[in-house]
Motif scaffolding. Structure first.
Motif, short mmCIF file in Angstrom:
data_model
loop_
_atom_site.label_atom_id
_atom_site.label_comp_id
_atom_site.label_asym_id
_atom_site.label_seq_id
_atom_site.Cartn_x
_atom_site.Cartn_y
_atom_site.Cartn_z
N ALA A 82 -9.62 -13.58 20.34
CA ALA A 82 -8.68 -13.12 19.30
C ALA A 82 -7.86 -14.30 18.79
O ALA A 82 -6.64 -14.22 18.63
CB ALA A 82 -7.77 -12.04 19.87
N TYR A 174 8.18 -8.38 19.36
CA TYR A 174 9.00 -9.10 20.34
C TYR A 174 10.41 -9.38 19.81
O TYR A 174 11.29 -9.73 20.57
CB TYR A 174 8.32 -10.40 20.77
CG TYR A 174 7.29 -10.16 21.85
CD1 TYR A 174 7.66 -10.12 23.19
CD2 TYR A 174 5.96 -9.93 21.53
CE1 TYR A 174 6.73 -9.87 24.19
CE2 TYR A 174 5.02 -9.67 22.51
CZ TYR A 174 5.41 -9.64 23.84
OH TYR A 174 4.50 -9.38 24.83
N ALA A 214 -0.52 -5.62 21.81
CA ALA A 214 0.70 -6.30 22.27
C ALA A 214 1.33 -5.35 23.29
O ALA A 214 1.27 -4.13 23.11
CB ALA A 214 1.66 -6.57 21.13
N ARG A 231 -5.24 -4.14 23.14
CA ARG A 231 -5.43 -5.43 23.81
C ARG A 231 -4.13 -5.98 24.43
O ARG A 231 -3.81 -7.15 24.23
CB ARG A 231 -5.97 -6.50 22.85
CG ARG A 231 -7.23 -6.18 22.11
CD ARG A 231 -7.64 -7.37 21.24
NE ARG A 231 -6.53 -8.08 20.67
CZ ARG A 231 -5.87 -7.73 19.56
NH1 ARG A 231 -6.24 -6.67 18.89
NH2 ARG A 231 -4.85 -8.44 19.14
N GLY A 233 -1.72 -7.71 27.16
CA GLY A 233 -2.01 -8.66 28.24
C GLY A 233 -0.90 -8.70 29.26
O GLY A 233 -1.12 -8.55 30.46
N ASN A 234 0.33 -8.84 28.75
CA ASN A 234 1.48 -9.04 29.63
C ASN A 234 1.70 -7.89 30.61
O ASN A 234 2.28 -8.08 31.68
CB ASN A 234 2.73 -9.27 28.76
CG ASN A 234 3.96 -9.51 29.56
OD1 ASN A 234 4.57 -8.58 30.06
ND2 ASN A 234 4.34 -10.78 29.73
C1 LIG Z 1 -4.04 -11.97 19.41
C2 LIG Z 1 -3.33 -11.41 20.58
N1 LIG Z 1 -3.74 -10.23 21.09
C3 LIG Z 1 -3.13 -9.66 22.16
C4 LIG Z 1 -2.06 -10.28 22.78
C5 LIG Z 1 -1.41 -9.63 23.96
O1 LIG Z 1 -0.07 -9.34 23.71
P1 LIG Z 1 1.03 -9.25 24.87
O2 LIG Z 1 1.28 -10.62 25.35
O3 LIG Z 1 2.22 -8.65 24.18
O4 LIG Z 1 0.48 -8.36 25.92
C6 LIG Z 1 -1.61 -11.51 22.28
C7 LIG Z 1 -0.47 -12.21 22.89
O5 LIG Z 1 -0.11 -13.30 22.58
C8 LIG Z 1 -2.25 -12.09 21.15
O6 LIG Z 1 -1.86 -13.26 20.64
#
Ligand SMILES: Cc1ncc(COP(=O)(O)O)c(C=O)c1O
Length: 373
Positions: A82, A174, A214, A231, A233-234
């Motif tokens: 991504a 954020y 996010a 998607r 991640g955190n």
């Molecule tokens: C393109 C993309 N997708 C998904 C995410 C995941 O987001 P988060 O860190 O809020 O979980 C990010 C985080 O930087 C991102 O840049």
């Protein structure tokens, strides 16, 4: 091994919280019939990616090719990049395509044309999604322009590429200062993507996937009709910013830093052995803009933080903490610090320590750390 036996600083991951976080996000995605594709940049750990896949994630997401190579080596066979990878990397990307189902985002005609030429030359077909700017104003096409749909059609017609759909990242969530604002951002993101997908479909181009992602918006995006994929991640670790954004509670946060007080040069100043090379310099986001470089738990075994301990400044190896004069902290005392941003902290260490209470149950290599190319 016990926590007390470890030298500091150490990045700890609470096993029960990690498992609960992974289970909860997967349950949300499953309940809402969304595919979950966690962004692996948070943990950069094949072991944790395997835990996510075992729970039902349909693949992972990475930013850089170097990260994807590590996860492909570890057996992850469905990886979405991504990030707008430069066609300079075509040979590496093509090699990776032989080992994993790969997809990539594009948002610029020259770049897409170059990828098309590379793939035609190699006789391969690369899955792509068009990155859409839903308000973060980083990458992505502007969906408001009349020619946005025509751009997507152009991509769909390029040889060597197979258009899968649209992808966005609502990173501006954020900056939200309330849960309501975060919810609105997720709703607007879904609406913008639905509208663009409709305009593209009106041009006779199929949009099979709408990927959003996010952690702050995930709980709201899951309830929207348009997204097919989430998607975040955190969410695997969470952190102080996510607590301030309302995505998690303090007791959900799985990652923390175990540190030792190495000096107390003044009654109201204590020095920890975790500086910016451990905590990073990222400040906290979210409501109230929590001050300082982390939240201190004066007793590493306790779940009660002490907000009067403020991590005011960082040097590379020192955290300078303002304390009240009656603090019990002395050189040799140990504390835990909840970082502002977990993803950058895990990227700074070779391994994180998986803990169950005071017992270290495993050391997980952060195998993709530093893979920035
Ligand atoms: C393109 C993309 N997708 C998904 C995410 C995941 O987001 P988060 O860190 O809020 O979980 C990010 C985080 O930087 C991102 O840049």
């Amino acid at each position: 091994m016990r926590l007390a036996d470890l030298p500091t600083p150490q990045v700890l991951v609470d096993q029960a919280r990690l498992v609960a976080n992974l289970d909860r996000m997967q349950a949300l995605a499953t309940k809402r019939k969304k595919r979950l594709r966690p962004h692996a940049k948070t943990h950069k750990s094949p072991a944790i990616a395997r835990m996510q896949l075992a729970r039902g994630a349909m693949g992972i997401c990475c930013a850089k090719l170097g990260e994807a190579e590590v996860f492909a080596d570890a057996g992850c066979d469905d990886i979405r990049l991504a990030y707008p990878i430069a066609p300079f990397n075509a040979a590496r990307l093509r090699a990776l395509m032989n080992r994993a189902r790969l997809s990539l985002i594009v948002d610029h005609q020259d770049v897409a044309d170059a990828w098309s030429a590379e793939m035609i030359r190699a006789g391969q077909t690369l899955d792509v999604l068009v990155k859409v700017d839903v308000g973060f104003h980083r990458c992505g096409i502007d969906p408001a322009t009349p020619d946005a749909a025509a751009f997507v059609r152009h991509i769909a017609r390029l040889g060597g590429l197979r258009l899968r759909g649209l992808l966005s990242h609502a990173g501006h969530a954020y900056h939200s200062t309330s849960t309501a604002q975060c919810a609105t951002i997720a709703q607007q993101e879904a609406e913008v993507l639905r509208d663009l997908a409709d305009r593209v479909r009106a041009l006779d181009v199929a949009i099979e996937e709408v990927s959003v992602g996010a952690t702050p918006t995930a709980r709201f995006s899951a309830a929207e009709a348009a997204p097919t994929e989430l998607r975040p991640g955190n969410y695997a670790y969470y952190d102080r910013s996510q607590v301030a954004l309302g995505s998690a509670s303090l007791d959900d946060c799985a990652l923390s830093v175990l540190a030792t007080i190495v000096s107390r040069p003044a009654p109201d100043r204590v020095i920890l052995d975790c500086g910016s090379k451990t905590l990073s310099s990222d400040l906290a986001r979210g409501a109230g803009h929590p001050t300082g470089h982390g939240l201190v738990y004066p007793d590493p075994e306790s779940t009660v933080p002490d907000e009067t301990l403020v991590v005011e400044r960082l040097s590379e190896e020192h955290a300078i903490v303002r304390a009240t004069r009656d603090t019990k902290l002395r050189p040799g005392s140990r504390v835990r610090v909840l970082p502002n941003h977990a993803c950058v902290v895990s990227n700074l260490v070779d391994c994180v320590r998986l803990v169950d209470g005071q017992t270290v149950v495993d050391s997980l290599p952060v195998a993709a750390r530093g893979r920035i190319t």
